[in-house]
Each structure stands twice: as structure tokens, then as C-alpha cells.
Design a protein around this motif. Structure first.
Motif, PDB file in Angstrom:
ATOM      1  N   ILE A   1       4.443   9.559  16.141  1.00 40.85           N
ATOM      2  CA  ILE A   1       5.272   8.946  15.107  1.00 40.85           C
ATOM      3  C   ILE A   1       5.483   9.914  13.949  1.00 40.85           C
ATOM      4  N   ASN A   2       6.721  10.098  13.573  1.00 44.98           N
ATOM      5  CA  ASN A   2       7.046  10.961  12.440  1.00 44.98           C
ATOM      6  C   ASN A   2       6.479  10.373  11.154  1.00 44.98           C
ATOM      7  N   LYS A   3       5.960  11.216  10.293  1.00 44.22           N
ATOM      8  CA  LYS A   3       5.340  10.738   9.056  1.00 44.22           C
ATOM      9  C   LYS A   3       6.353  10.132   8.093  1.00 44.22           C
ATOM     10  N   ASN A   4       7.645  10.304   8.383  1.00 42.72           N
ATOM     11  CA  ASN A   4       8.697   9.715   7.554  1.00 42.72           C
ATOM     12  C   ASN A   4       9.354   8.512   8.226  1.00 42.72           C
ATOM     13  N   ASP A   5       8.646   7.896   9.171  1.00 45.08           N
ATOM     14  CA  ASP A   5       9.170   6.736   9.901  1.00 45.08           C
ATOM     15  C   ASP A   5       8.367   5.494   9.519  1.00 45.08           C
ATOM     16  N   PRO A   6       8.726   4.837   8.411  1.00 43.36           N
ATOM     17  CA  PRO A   6       7.917   3.718   7.917  1.00 43.36           C
ATOM     18  C   PRO A   6       7.831   2.542   8.880  1.00 43.36           C
ATOM     19  N   GLN A   7       8.898   2.273   9.619  1.00 44.43           N
ATOM     20  CA  GLN A   7       8.880   1.116  10.519  1.00 44.43           C
ATOM     21  C   GLN A   7       7.823   1.274  11.604  1.00 44.43           C
TER      22      GLN A   7
ATOM     23  N   THR B   1       0.834  -1.203   0.000  1.00 44.36           N
ATOM     24  CA  THR B   1       0.000   0.000   0.000  1.00 44.36           C
ATOM     25  C   THR B   1       0.870   1.256   0.000  1.00 44.36           C
ATOM     26  N   ALA B   2       1.987   1.195   0.733  1.00 43.67           N
ATOM     27  CA  ALA B   2       2.892   2.345   0.792  1.00 43.67           C
ATOM     28  C   ALA B   2       3.478   2.664  -0.582  1.00 43.67           C
ATOM     29  N   GLU B   3       3.697   1.638  -1.387  1.00 45.37           N
ATOM     30  CA  GLU B   3       4.200   1.878  -2.741  1.00 45.37           C
ATOM     31  C   GLU B   3       3.172   2.626  -3.584  1.00 45.37           C
ATOM     32  N   GLU B   4       1.907   2.463  -3.227  1.00 44.93           N
ATOM     33  CA  GLU B   4       0.833   3.093  -4.000  1.00 44.93           C
ATOM     34  C   GLU B   4       0.521   4.508  -3.507  1.00 44.93           C
ATOM     35  N   ILE B   5       0.461   4.693  -2.181  1.00 48.64           N
ATOM     36  CA  ILE B   5       0.047   6.001  -1.651  1.00 48.64           C
ATOM     37  C   ILE B   5       1.136   6.678  -0.818  1.00 48.64           C
ATOM     38  N   GLY B   6       2.253   5.971  -0.603  1.00 49.44           N
ATOM     39  CA  GLY B   6       3.347   6.547   0.171  1.00 49.44           C
ATOM     40  C   GLY B   6       3.148   6.353   1.668  1.00 49.44           C
ATOM     41  N   TRP B   7       4.259   6.409   2.410  1.00 48.35           N
ATOM     42  CA  TRP B   7       4.164   6.245   3.860  1.00 48.35           C
ATOM     43  C   TRP B   7       3.456   7.419   4.516  1.00 48.35           C
ATOM     44  N   GLN B   8       3.525   8.590   3.891  1.00 45.29           N
ATOM     45  CA  GLN B   8       2.787   9.724   4.441  1.00 45.29           C
ATOM     46  C   GLN B   8       1.284   9.497   4.315  1.00 45.29           C
ATOM     47  N   GLY B   9       0.894   8.821   3.233  1.00 48.66           N
ATOM     48  CA  GLY B   9      -0.514   8.467   3.089  1.00 48.66           C
ATOM     49  C   GLY B   9      -0.953   7.477   4.154  1.00 48.66           C
ATOM     50  N   LEU B  10      -0.077   6.520   4.470  1.00 42.71           N
ATOM     51  CA  LEU B  10      -0.389   5.567   5.538  1.00 42.71           C
ATOM     52  C   LEU B  10      -0.373   6.254   6.905  1.00 42.71           C
ATOM     53  N   HIS B  11       0.481   7.252   7.044  1.00 37.71           N
ATOM     54  CA  HIS B  11       0.490   8.008   8.296  1.00 37.71           C
ATOM     55  C   HIS B  11      -0.841   8.739   8.473  1.00 37.71           C
ATOM     56  N   GLN B  12      -1.377   9.253   7.378  1.00 37.22           N
ATOM     57  CA  GLN B  12      -2.682   9.908   7.435  1.00 37.22           C
ATOM     58  C   GLN B  12      -3.768   8.906   7.822  1.00 37.22           C
ATOM     59  N   ARG B  13      -3.662   7.693   7.290  1.00 36.95           N
ATOM     60  CA  ARG B  13      -4.615   6.646   7.659  1.00 36.95           C
ATOM     61  C   ARG B  13      -4.492   6.315   9.149  1.00 36.95           C
ATOM     62  N   LEU B  14      -3.256   6.250   9.636  1.00 32.35           N
ATOM     63  CA  LEU B  14      -3.039   5.976  11.056  1.00 32.35           C
ATOM     64  C   LEU B  14      -3.636   7.076  11.925  1.00 32.35           C
ATOM     65  N   SER B  15      -3.551   8.319  11.468  1.00 36.61           N
ATOM     66  CA  SER B  15      -4.087   9.434  12.254  1.00 36.61           C
ATOM     67  C   SER B  15      -5.596   9.324  12.425  1.00 36.61           C
ATOM     68  N   GLN B  16      -6.261   8.642  11.499  1.00 32.45           N
ATOM     69  CA  GLN B  16      -7.702   8.431  11.620  1.00 32.45           C
ATOM     70  C   GLN B  16      -8.018   7.274  12.561  1.00 32.45           C
ATOM     71  N   ILE B  17      -7.119   6.267  12.586  1.00 32.33           N
ATOM     72  CA  ILE B  17      -7.331   5.088  13.427  1.00 32.33           C
ATOM     73  C   ILE B  17      -6.859   5.328  14.857  1.00 32.33           C
ATOM     74  N   ASP B  18      -5.672   5.918  14.975  1.00 30.89           N
ATOM     75  CA  ASP B  18      -5.020   6.082  16.282  1.00 30.89           C
ATOM     76  C   ASP B  18      -4.320   7.442  16.319  1.00 30.89           C
ATOM     77  N   PRO B  19      -5.084   8.517  16.552  1.00 23.98           N
ATOM     78  CA  PRO B  19      -4.511   9.870  16.501  1.00 23.98           C
ATOM     79  C   PRO B  19      -3.324  10.074  17.435  1.00 23.98           C
ATOM     80  N   GLU B  20      -3.362   9.467  18.620  1.00 26.97           N
ATOM     81  CA  GLU B  20      -2.271   9.677  19.581  1.00 26.97           C
ATOM     82  C   GLU B  20      -0.966   9.066  19.081  1.00 26.97           C
ATOM     83  N   SER B  21      -1.041   7.861  18.532  1.00 27.04           N
ATOM     84  CA  SER B  21       0.170   7.247  17.979  1.00 27.04           C
ATOM     85  C   SER B  21       0.673   8.042  16.784  1.00 27.04           C
ATOM     86  N   ALA B  22      -0.247   8.493  15.942  1.00 28.99           N
ATOM     87  CA  ALA B  22       0.147   9.267  14.762  1.00 28.99           C
ATOM     88  C   ALA B  22       0.850  10.555  15.160  1.00 28.99           C
ATOM     89  N   GLN B  23       0.427  11.140  16.266  1.00 28.58           N
ATOM     90  CA  GLN B  23       1.060  12.374  16.728  1.00 28.58           C
ATOM     91  C   GLN B  23       2.480  12.111  17.215  1.00 28.58           C
TER      92      GLN B  23
END
Length: 216
Positions: A145-151, A121-143
Motif C-alpha cells: 500500500i502506498n503511504k499516500n493512499d488513505p483509503q 488520528t490521521a489529522e494528528e499524525i498524518g496518513w504517513q504516520g498511520l502507514h508507519q503504524r501499519l508497517s509494524q502491524i502488517d508489514p506485507e500490507s504496508a509494503q
């Protein structure tokens, strides 16, 4: 503990020589073999003079988590006490230290299939896109975690996919086993101007020693 270039290694060596402490590295980069210059790893002569545990223990392509560190550090501390030695934790990876001191939540093991799905999925929308998805699921973790930290982005999404709960929820439910040793905390914190000068000098030294060639 302390920031980069604060003088932690020199302080650890001094305490080792004065009191015979067993040095345990608390550094997420020094665990890797072959990554010497960019991590400011103590050289062979220094390590011969003052051995550090948890340095050069895995290959660069292998993973090493905070949970791995906690398990290894506990074992090493017990061995030190059995020899009537004092363990000395030295490094700057505060996530490792906090995990050891405060305990870790019992998170599920990694799932290679699920992780591969997120990588696709990251190859399709990028890790920043997945970070945005994470912010919807778990806002505290997203805050946190740096948006450039794929691990860490991948791990947070993976935990949610496996358990149906967010990492934030799991951390609140269970903090695991806390450190049951009496701890003396020593923080090395030079003045900011001095620290910045040391960091600049260290980086220049790394370039001269072949840092670019090391990572190529």
C-alpha cells in the motif's frame, strides 16, 4: 486488460461489433458519475454505439469496493450467458480483475466508528504516520500500500482493529469463491515509447476539454 491509453476501449468496441459481446467495464474510476474527462470515460456517442456496464453507477461521494465489483460483474456475466452472449471484461483496474478471477477473502464490513477514529488520528499524525503504524502491524500490507493512499491504509488498520488479524493473515486463510468461467485473456501492451506518447497526448486533450474545471 492493459495500461492507460493502450487502446482497450477501441479493442472492446471492435469485439462488441464483431461478436456482439457484452462489455463490462473493469475500471475503478469509471463507476463514478460526473467524473468524465479525467477518467477518459467513453462519450455518450461511443456508449450508445457500444454500451458498457458498470459505468456511471454511483455518485463521487459513495464508495465502491472490489467486493462490490465482483458481485456486480458475476451478476452481469450470468445475465450475458442467459442471453447466449459473451461477456467481455475491459479495463485496467487489475485489483478488480484479480479479485474476480482469484476470489476475495471474506473481510468484515466497514465500521464507520472505527474508521472515523483512524481519520481523527490521521489529522494528528498524518496518513504517513498511520502507514508507519501499519508497517509494524502488517508489514506485507504496508509494503503493498502506498503511504499516500488513505483509503487502503485505513481499511487495513480497520480490518485489524475489528478482527484482531491482519489483512495478510485473512487473505491466506480464505480466498473465497474463484471465477468458474473459462477465460480468454487478452493483454494490450504497446511499446513503452508509443504508450508514453499516447498518455501525453491524452493529458493535453484532457486539459483542453476542461479537466481542471471538472475537479475544481
Amino acid at each position: 486488460m492493459g495500461p492507460t491509453a493502450a487502446g482497450k476501449t477501441d479493442a472492446a468496441i471492435f469485439l462488441h461489433e464483431q461478436f456482439g459481446c457484452d462489455i463490462i467495464s473493469v475500471d475503478s474510476a469509471l463507476v463514478y458519475k460526473g467524473m468524465d474527462i479525467g477518467t477518459a470515460k467513453p462519450d455518450a456517442q461511443t456508449l450508445s454505439r457500444a454500451p458498457h456496464a458498470l459505468i456511471d453507477i454511483i455518485e463521487p461521494w459513495q464508495s465502491y469496493s472490489a467486493a462490490n465489483f465482483v458481485a456486480d460483474a458475476y451478476k452481469l456475466m450470468e445475465e450475458s450467458h442467459n442471453r447466449n452472449k459473451m461477456p467481455l471484461l475491459a479495463g485496467g483496474t487489475m485489483m478488480y480483475y484479480r479479485s474476480l478471477q482469484q476470489g476475495l477473502s471474506r473481510l468484515p464490513d466497514a465500521d464507520a466508528v472505527i474508521r472515523a477514529g483512524f481519520e481523527q488520528t490521521a489529522e494528528e499524525i498524518g496518513w504517513q504516520g498511520l502507514h508507519q503504524r501499519l508497517s509494524q502491524i502488517d508489514p506485507e500490507s504496508a509494503q503493498r500500500i502506498n503511504k499516500n493512499d488513505p483509503q487502503r491504509i485505513g481499511r487495513a488498520l480497520e480490518v485489524h482493529a475489528i478482527t484482531g488479524q491482519t489483512m495478510t493473515e485473512l487473505h491466506r486463510l480464505d480466498k473465497g469463491h474463484k471465477l468458474d468461467y473459462k477465460v480468454l485473456k487478452i493483454v494490450i501492451a504497446p511499446e513503452r515509447a508509443l504508450l508514453h506518447k499516447r498518455i501525453e497526448q491524452r493529458f493535453e486533450s484532457m486539459l483542453k476539454e476542461g479537466f481542471i474545471e471538472e475537479v475544481e
